[in-house]
Design a protein around this motif. Structure first.
Motif, PDB file in Angstrom:
ATOM      1  N   ALA A 121       0.994  -1.350  -0.046  1.00  0.00           N
ATOM      2  CA  ALA A 121      -0.114  -0.031   0.191  1.00  0.00           C
ATOM      3  C   ALA A 121       0.944   1.048  -0.123  1.00  0.00           C
ATOM      4  O   ALA A 121       0.498   2.078   0.263  1.00  0.00           O
ATOM      5  CB  ALA A 121      -1.189   0.220   0.940  1.00  0.00           C
ATOM      6  N   CYS A 122       2.381   1.448  -0.036  1.00  0.00           N
ATOM      7  CA  CYS A 122       3.285   2.573   0.357  1.00  0.00           C
ATOM      8  C   CYS A 122       3.784   2.401  -1.806  1.00  0.00           C
ATOM      9  O   CYS A 122       4.890   2.905  -1.182  1.00  0.00           O
ATOM     10  CB  CYS A 122       4.757   2.268   1.080  1.00  0.00           C
ATOM     11  N   GLY A 123       3.330   1.046  -2.669  1.00  0.00           N
ATOM     12  CA  GLY A 123       4.188   0.952  -3.454  1.00  0.00           C
ATOM     13  C   GLY A 123       6.124   1.109  -3.814  1.00  0.00           C
ATOM     14  O   GLY A 123       6.309   0.907  -4.374  1.00  0.00           O
ATOM     15  N   HIS A 124       5.795   0.057  -2.452  1.00  0.00           N
ATOM     16  CA  HIS A 124       7.424  -0.391  -2.358  1.00  0.00           C
ATOM     17  C   HIS A 124       7.686  -1.724  -3.367  1.00  0.00           C
ATOM     18  O   HIS A 124       8.584  -1.490  -4.061  1.00  0.00           O
ATOM     19  CB  HIS A 124       7.994  -1.323  -1.154  1.00  0.00           C
ATOM     20  N   ASP A 125       6.459  -1.988  -4.022  1.00  0.00           N
ATOM     21  CA  ASP A 125       6.518  -3.399  -5.438  1.00  0.00           C
ATOM     22  C   ASP A 125       6.810  -2.630  -6.557  1.00  0.00           C
ATOM     23  O   ASP A 125       7.966  -2.564  -7.616  1.00  0.00           O
ATOM     24  CB  ASP A 125       5.224  -3.799  -5.935  1.00  0.00           C
ATOM     25  N   VAL A 126       6.519  -0.927  -6.616  1.00  0.00           N
ATOM     26  CA  VAL A 126       7.092   0.164  -7.686  1.00  0.00           C
ATOM     27  C   VAL A 126       8.729   0.265  -7.393  1.00  0.00           C
ATOM     28  O   VAL A 126       9.305   0.128  -8.720  1.00  0.00           O
ATOM     29  CB  VAL A 126       5.935   1.228  -7.911  1.00  0.00           C
ATOM     30  N   HIS A 127       8.945   0.254  -6.514  1.00  0.00           N
ATOM     31  CA  HIS A 127      10.063   0.907  -6.363  1.00  0.00           C
ATOM     32  C   HIS A 127      11.126  -0.443  -6.618  1.00  0.00           C
ATOM     33  O   HIS A 127      12.358   0.106  -6.945  1.00  0.00           O
ATOM     34  CB  HIS A 127      10.436   1.444  -4.903  1.00  0.00           C
ATOM     35  N   VAL A 128      10.495  -1.482  -6.311  1.00  0.00           N
ATOM     36  CA  VAL A 128      11.778  -2.771  -6.238  1.00  0.00           C
ATOM     37  C   VAL A 128      11.755  -2.457  -7.928  1.00  0.00           C
ATOM     38  O   VAL A 128      13.359  -2.843  -8.684  1.00  0.00           O
ATOM     39  CB  VAL A 128      11.239  -3.482  -5.620  1.00  0.00           C
ATOM     40  N   THR A 129      10.508  -3.091  -8.575  1.00  0.00           N
ATOM     41  CA  THR A 129      10.251  -2.689  -9.830  1.00  0.00           C
ATOM     42  C   THR A 129      11.137  -2.057 -10.825  1.00  0.00           C
ATOM     43  O   THR A 129      12.343  -1.981 -11.650  1.00  0.00           O
ATOM     44  CB  THR A 129       9.296  -3.050 -10.102  1.00  0.00           C
ATOM     45  N   SER A 130      11.402  -0.556 -10.276  1.00  0.00           N
ATOM     46  CA  SER A 130      11.564   0.012 -10.772  1.00  0.00           C
ATOM     47  C   SER A 130      13.380   0.086 -11.051  1.00  0.00           C
ATOM     48  O   SER A 130      14.228   0.601 -11.996  1.00  0.00           O
ATOM     49  CB  SER A 130      11.527   1.504 -10.458  1.00  0.00           C
ATOM     50  N   GLY A 131      13.821  -0.714  -9.412  1.00  0.00           N
ATOM     51  CA  GLY A 131      15.052  -0.779  -9.539  1.00  0.00           C
ATOM     52  C   GLY A 131      16.043  -1.273 -10.441  1.00  0.00           C
ATOM     53  O   GLY A 131      16.709  -1.300 -10.634  1.00  0.00           O
ATOM     54  N   LEU A 132      14.987  -2.979 -11.154  1.00  0.00           N
ATOM     55  CA  LEU A 132      15.610  -3.395 -10.850  1.00  0.00           C
ATOM     56  C   LEU A 132      15.544  -3.539 -12.785  1.00  0.00           C
ATOM     57  O   LEU A 132      16.705  -3.499 -13.802  1.00  0.00           O
ATOM     58  CB  LEU A 132      15.190  -5.349 -11.167  1.00  0.00           C
TER      59      LEU A 132
ATOM     60  N   GLU B 209       2.452   1.604 -15.761  1.00  0.00           N
ATOM     61  CA  GLU B 209       2.838   3.348 -16.435  1.00  0.00           C
ATOM     62  C   GLU B 209       3.942   3.766 -15.568  1.00  0.00           C
ATOM     63  O   GLU B 209       4.590   4.597 -16.503  1.00  0.00           O
ATOM     64  CB  GLU B 209       1.895   4.247 -16.978  1.00  0.00           C
ATOM     65  N   VAL B 210       3.740   3.590 -14.671  1.00  0.00           N
ATOM     66  CA  VAL B 210       4.875   4.455 -13.421  1.00  0.00           C
ATOM     67  C   VAL B 210       5.663   3.900 -14.130  1.00  0.00           C
ATOM     68  O   VAL B 210       6.723   4.979 -13.315  1.00  0.00           O
ATOM     69  CB  VAL B 210       3.798   4.464 -12.491  1.00  0.00           C
ATOM     70  N   LEU B 211       5.858   2.540 -14.313  1.00  0.00           N
ATOM     71  CA  LEU B 211       7.475   2.232 -14.722  1.00  0.00           C
ATOM     72  C   LEU B 211       8.003   2.704 -14.819  1.00  0.00           C
ATOM     73  O   LEU B 211       9.773   3.303 -15.129  1.00  0.00           O
ATOM     74  CB  LEU B 211       7.096   1.057 -14.995  1.00  0.00           C
ATOM     75  N   LYS B 212       7.463   3.588 -15.654  1.00  0.00           N
ATOM     76  CA  LYS B 212       8.678   3.924 -17.671  1.00  0.00           C
ATOM     77  C   LYS B 212       9.084   5.293 -16.422  1.00  0.00           C
ATOM     78  O   LYS B 212      10.208   5.568 -17.038  1.00  0.00           O
ATOM     79  CB  LYS B 212       7.198   4.809 -18.086  1.00  0.00           C
ATOM     80  N   PRO B 213       8.187   6.553 -16.100  1.00  0.00           N
ATOM     81  CA  PRO B 213       8.878   7.650 -15.785  1.00  0.00           C
ATOM     82  C   PRO B 213       9.686   7.511 -14.689  1.00  0.00           C
ATOM     83  O   PRO B 213      10.985   8.181 -14.494  1.00  0.00           O
ATOM     84  CB  PRO B 213       7.632   8.802 -15.499  1.00  0.00           C
ATOM     85  N   ALA B 214       9.598   6.311 -13.454  1.00  0.00           N
ATOM     86  CA  ALA B 214      10.370   6.061 -12.675  1.00  0.00           C
ATOM     87  C   ALA B 214      11.537   5.768 -12.937  1.00  0.00           C
ATOM     88  O   ALA B 214      12.726   5.952 -12.705  1.00  0.00           O
ATOM     89  CB  ALA B 214      10.103   5.015 -11.457  1.00  0.00           C
ATOM     90  N   ALA B 215      11.806   4.511 -13.957  1.00  0.00           N
ATOM     91  CA  ALA B 215      12.910   4.278 -14.486  1.00  0.00           C
ATOM     92  C   ALA B 215      13.675   5.174 -15.113  1.00  0.00           C
ATOM     93  O   ALA B 215      14.926   5.303 -15.597  1.00  0.00           O
ATOM     94  CB  ALA B 215      12.586   2.836 -15.061  1.00  0.00           C
ATOM     95  N   ALA B 216      12.783   6.120 -15.893  1.00  0.00           N
ATOM     96  CA  ALA B 216      14.097   7.038 -17.163  1.00  0.00           C
ATOM     97  C   ALA B 216      14.659   7.996 -16.058  1.00  0.00           C
ATOM     98  O   ALA B 216      15.698   8.236 -16.469  1.00  0.00           O
ATOM     99  CB  ALA B 216      12.144   7.227 -18.102  1.00  0.00           C
TER     100      ALA B 216
END
Length: 395
Positions: free
Chosen positions: A98-109, A373-380
């Motif tokens: 519920a805090c988006g840490h899955d997005v953080h880890v995925t973007s890091g990878l 879709e937020v994975l794209k700007p986070a990783a970029a």
């Protein structure tokens, strides 16, 4: 590097990674499966790593130069029941990202996978990029433990960056500020001890509830009368418990609270004054007060000016100047990335996740679900910040 082309190339895999992580959340200090899954992705792409930091933390590296650059991705979830109805909703009852840490880890990878393609150039520039997959951000402060266990050494990390999803801003926008961005926090347990007596005869005991109530109200004057009006400070009591029945005055009351400040000196002084005031009030009532500060305490998160300018430059280059949102004031929320930014110069960026026309759900909500879709700007953007710091050209 053509960042958007590379992001598009890794997006399908990143989306699959995010879906798996979101559906298999784990609480802080229990991220065993999460760490195992991260390691499997790193193995697949031939990315070097070490495990066992602060329990299940991982440090992954691309490049082998003598100068370290760090990026933090926290990995733990929250004790909540998910209500998003997503096809990849949590499969672990009572646990949710519920805090988006899955997005953080995925973007890091995704960032590591992209940088792996230019590993030789990173090394030739004299750098090693270190990705800190950090456990227990929501609980005991895994960042501090990882640092104590040497994650910032071999090679020494000179600059460090962090990011967090942010539902308050739309996708494709990014928020940051130089200087203080998040507050320091110190949590405490306060126990007020009186003596039990019947409610009909309060004079024959010491009323711990009345004493505790007076303390709760009085300590707010530490903000309004003992601290400058221009100095941010919060004292919050989030739990009060005492007694079991209506007509018996209990022997003690337990209160849980938090102190939050941006200035370390204000934090130190407030904690001392809080204990002095509480004990003084208790003495007047004939009661006693005990404090327990053995909870995680995070320092203030302070962004370095130069590194913040790098972040702004990269965001503008990739998404335009309108995508840069400068926060007008710090948040009184805390993040243990502050331990990293205390150990090396760095900055922290909030990644917008809002979708216009869609309902707003805040962090730590059972409905919070950043779109894939937020994975794209986070990783970029975070890749761009690392490349800019290393002096590697990108577009």
């Amino acid at each position: 590097m053509k960042i958007f082309d590379r992001v598009d190339a890794v997006y399908e895999e990143a989306a699959e990674i995010r879906a798996y992580l979101h559906s298999h959340p784990e609480l802080g200090e229990n991220e065993e499966n999460t760490a195992r899954y991260i390691a499997s992705v790193l193995d697949k792409h031939g990315i070097a790593y070490k495990t066992g930091f602060a329990g299940y933390g991982i440090v992954a590296c691309v490049g082998s130069g003598p100068r370290g650059i760090g990026l933090r991705a926290d990995m733990d979830a929250l004790p909540m029941t998910e209500e998003t109805g997503a096809p990849f909703a949590s499969q672990n009852p009572g646990v949710m990202h519920a805090c988006g840490h899955d997005v953080h880890v995925t973007s890091g990878l995704a960032i590591l996978i992209m940088l792996k393609d230019i590993e030789e150039e990173i090394t030739a520039r004299g750098y090693t990029v270190k990705l800190f997959f950090q456990p227990a951000e929501e609980t005991v402060g895994g960042a501090e433990r990882m640092i104590k266990e040497g994650c910032m050494k071999s090679p020494k990390v000179e600059k460090v960056f962090g990011f967090h999803v942010d539902p308050n801003n739309p996708i494709g926008t990014f928020a940051t500020k130089a200087g203080p961005m998040n507050a320091a926090v110190s949590d405490f347990r306060m126990t007020v001890k009186g003596t039990t007596t019947h409610g009909a005869h309060p004079d024959q005991g010491t009323d711990s509830i009345v004493c505790a109530s007076e303390i709760v109200m009085a300590v707010q004057t530490l903000i309004t009368r003992h601290t400058a009006p221009t100095t941010p400070l919060i004292i919050t009591f989030g739990s009060i418990h005492g007694g079991e029945i209506n007509n018996i005055i209990p022997a003690q009351v337990e209160l849980l609270g938090t102190v939050r400040a941006l200035d370390p000196g204000v934090m130190f002084t407030t904690k001392r004054q809080l204990m002095k005031m509480a004990k003084g009030i208790a003495q007047i009532h004939g009661a006693k007060v005990e404090f327990d500060w053995n909870f995680p305490s995070f320092p203030a998160l302070i962004n370095d000016q130069a590194e913040t300018e790098i972040a702004k430059k990269v965001i503008t280059k990739l998404y335009g100047s309108d995508a840069v949102h400068l926060l007008p004031e710090p948040s009184m929320g805390a993040d243990d990335f502050a331990f990293f930014s205390n150990a090396a110069k760095g900055t922290f960026v909030n990644i917008g996740t809002g979708v216009p026309g869609e309902p707003f759900h805040p962090l730590h909500s059972e409905f919070f679900l950043p779109p894939q879709e937020v994975l794209k700007p986070a990783a970029a953007v975070m890749t761009g910040i690392l490349l800019e710091t290393m002096g590697i050209d990108f577009e």
